[in-house]
Design a protein around this motif. Structure first.
Motif, mmCIF file in Angstrom:
data_model
loop_
_atom_site.group_PDB
_atom_site.id
_atom_site.type_symbol
_atom_site.label_atom_id
_atom_site.label_comp_id
_atom_site.label_asym_id
_atom_site.label_seq_id
_atom_site.Cartn_x
_atom_site.Cartn_y
_atom_site.Cartn_z
ATOM 1 N N GLU A 31 2.096 1.758 -3.393
ATOM 2 C CA GLU A 31 1.340 1.985 -4.252
ATOM 3 C C GLU A 31 1.061 3.548 -4.238
ATOM 4 N N TYR A 32 0.970 3.747 -2.885
ATOM 5 C CA TYR A 32 0.993 5.541 -2.578
ATOM 6 C C TYR A 32 1.821 6.231 -3.278
ATOM 7 N N LYS A 49 8.038 9.078 3.881
ATOM 8 C CA LYS A 49 6.629 9.352 3.671
ATOM 9 C C LYS A 49 5.972 8.879 4.738
ATOM 10 N N MET A 51 3.238 11.126 7.058
ATOM 11 C CA MET A 51 1.867 11.011 7.253
ATOM 12 C C MET A 51 1.622 10.836 8.577
ATOM 13 N N GLU A 65 1.774 8.926 -6.362
ATOM 14 C CA GLU A 65 2.168 10.225 -6.295
ATOM 15 C C GLU A 65 3.332 10.442 -7.146
ATOM 16 N N MET A 125 0.727 -1.279 0.172
ATOM 17 C CA MET A 125 -0.047 0.047 0.075
ATOM 18 C C MET A 125 0.983 1.284 -0.092
ATOM 19 N N MET A 126 1.947 1.255 0.560
ATOM 20 C CA MET A 126 2.963 2.372 0.746
ATOM 21 C C MET A 126 3.420 2.310 -0.810
ATOM 22 N N VAL A 132 -7.316 3.613 -6.579
ATOM 23 C CA VAL A 132 -6.628 2.441 -6.389
ATOM 24 C C VAL A 132 -7.874 1.461 -6.328
ATOM 25 N N LEU A 187 -4.236 6.609 1.481
ATOM 26 C CA LEU A 187 -4.231 5.925 0.014
ATOM 27 C C LEU A 187 -5.464 6.328 -0.543
ATOM 28 N N ASP A 206 -6.583 10.069 -0.712
ATOM 29 C CA ASP A 206 -5.624 10.586 -1.631
ATOM 30 C C ASP A 206 -6.044 10.179 -3.214
ATOM 31 N N TYR A 207 -5.724 8.872 -3.455
ATOM 32 C CA TYR A 207 -5.802 8.346 -4.620
ATOM 33 C C TYR A 207 -6.879 7.271 -4.558
ATOM 34 N N LEU A 241 -2.606 4.532 7.071
ATOM 35 C CA LEU A 241 -2.074 4.425 5.479
ATOM 36 C C LEU A 241 -3.020 4.054 4.316
#
Length: 428
Positions: free
Chosen positions: A58-59, A141, A145, A63, A55-56, A198, A191, A194-195, A187
């Protein structure tokens, strides 16, 4: 009118929590919209997170795409590291050709759907040059966060021992990523906030990697709660599983029903016999989902225009009026147990004790948030209470110079009289 009263609902709520019977080392359930924590168990203990790590990754990928640093159709050329890791079918992987070239989008889909480790490392190298540099970005990051108790040593969540001696420099040969359930949930929350796109990929139950080529491989999503898979759950559409010997069977899930979305995290799930299984993590997740959707709903607890008791007005200096009326600007809604919605009271925090005229309507004078009068309140995933502005509901013009002069004279003699009476009173 907003009413605050005490109701006898706590025993039922307590029994509902106890009846979850989760066989996990840690768990948490939050409202995906506000970050309100609905349930937690040992949520602050750092534990192995395995592929929930992705997941990180992916973030950071989203970004990098957003900033224009890389593009979805950008090609990645396989190197010795990603080739060797991708060929290890003991791990979750889509085998990459030694001389192959792959788009970032197809590598991302392999990572998000099939948890492909070689593809994940390829993405990390594309963004940061090396996985070592990418790990630095991950930790930076995480700090940005506000995550706590985290340690990232690689981009995939594998134990470094599985990386065939090619693990990132400055990390141990058997290190593994760790994070508390609360930070994992945060997280996931960030995720999706902000996005949100996904979910367009994580909701895919099955897809063929490189369909129509000799390299075609069928990918079945490891999230078996998706439609058509073995533990299907209505409304489930993400997010990321994780399994290693160290982390056990873990899962960050999300589901949406009737306009309400929740995020759950279960870590090192077992069955009643203490055995870690795929079924155990989905059973625990199902219990959390059912609890969230059955026990909680979004309720308007404070209406717009609500006047806070004992704070209906604020003092005004040099105005035609001595005070101005104030009220809550927007309604406050919160995901709460239906049986507990009357247990929350508004708490006002002022920006100032008084204003100076002229005061315009809708001037912000403070904030109001809700506090629970009894029972456990887990707060928010970001430790910030939901709050709204308190504003003036009318304008107050500045008094004329003549009025201000008489106000000054009156104030002078008033203060003089008070001083005199205090002095005389002090004699006795």
């Amino acid at each position: 009118m907003f009413l605050v009263s005490v109701v006898c609902g706590m025993p039922t709520a307590t029994k509902a929590e106890e009846s979850l019977n989760l066989y996990v080392d840690a768990a948490i359930l939050i409202d995906a919209d506000s970050g309100k924590i609905l349930y937690e168990k040992n949520a602050d203990a750092p534990l192995g997170i395995a592929s929930m790590t992705k997941m990180m990754t992916e973030y950071l990928l989203f970004e990098a795409i957003e900033s224009g640093k890389i593009k979805w159709d950008q090609q990645y050329s396989v190197n010795d590291y990603t080739y060797k890791i991708s060929q290890d079918r003991r791990l979750s992987n889509v085998p990459l050709r030694e001389d192959g070239s792959y788009s970032i989008r197809e590598l991302y889909e392999a990572m998000a759907i099939y948890s492909a480790n070689g593809a994940t490392i390829a993405i990390a190298e594309t963004i940061a040059g090396t996985e070592e540099n990418f790990v630095k970005l991950m930790n930076e990051k995480a700090e940005e966060m506000g995550l706590e108790g985290y340690k990232f040593v690689n981009s995939t969540g594998l134990n470094n021992a599985d990386l065939q001696g090619m693990h990132p420099a400055n990390t141990g040969a058997s290190d593994e990523n760790v994070m508390p359930a609360k930070s994992v949930a945060k997280l996931a929350y960030l995720l999706m906030k902000d996005y949100p796109e996904v979910l367009e990929t994580t909701k895919i139950p099955k897809k063929t990697f490189r369909e129509g080529t000799s390299d075609a491989i069928k990918m079945s999503n490891w999230n078996w709660m998706l439609p058509g898979l073995v533990y299907e759950y209505e409304g489930a559409d993400g997010l990321k599983t994780g399994t290693t010997e160290f982390a056990g069977h873990s899962f960050t899930g999300t589901a949406k029903r009737n306009g309400m979305r929740v995020i759950s995290v279960v870590m090192k799930a077992t069955n009643a016999n203490g055995e870690g299984t795929y079924e155990a993590r989905f059973d625990a997740t199902r219990a959390l989902f059912d609890y969230g959707f059955a026990q909680f709903s979004k309720e308007e607890l404070v209406p717009a225009g609500y006047k806070i008791p004992k704070h209906e007005t604020l003092a005004v200096e040099k105005g035609k009026e001595d005070t101005v009326a104030i009220a809550v600007k927007e309604p406050i809604s919160m995901v709460v147990r239906s049986s507990e919605k009357d247990l929350y009271k508004p708490v006002f925090t002022a920006n100032t004790e008084k204003l100076e005229a002229g005061v315009e309507k809708d001037t912000v004078v403070g904030k109001v948030h809700l506090e629970k009068t009894e029972g456990t309140d887990y707060g928010y995933i970001s430790d910030e209470a939901a709050e709204v502005d308190v504003v003036t509901t009318e304008a107050v013009e500045r008094a004329s110079w003549i009025s201000l002069m008489f106000q000054g004279i009156g104030s002078f003699f008033g203060n003089l009289w008070n001083s005199t009476t205090d002095f005389v009173g002090g004699l006795f």
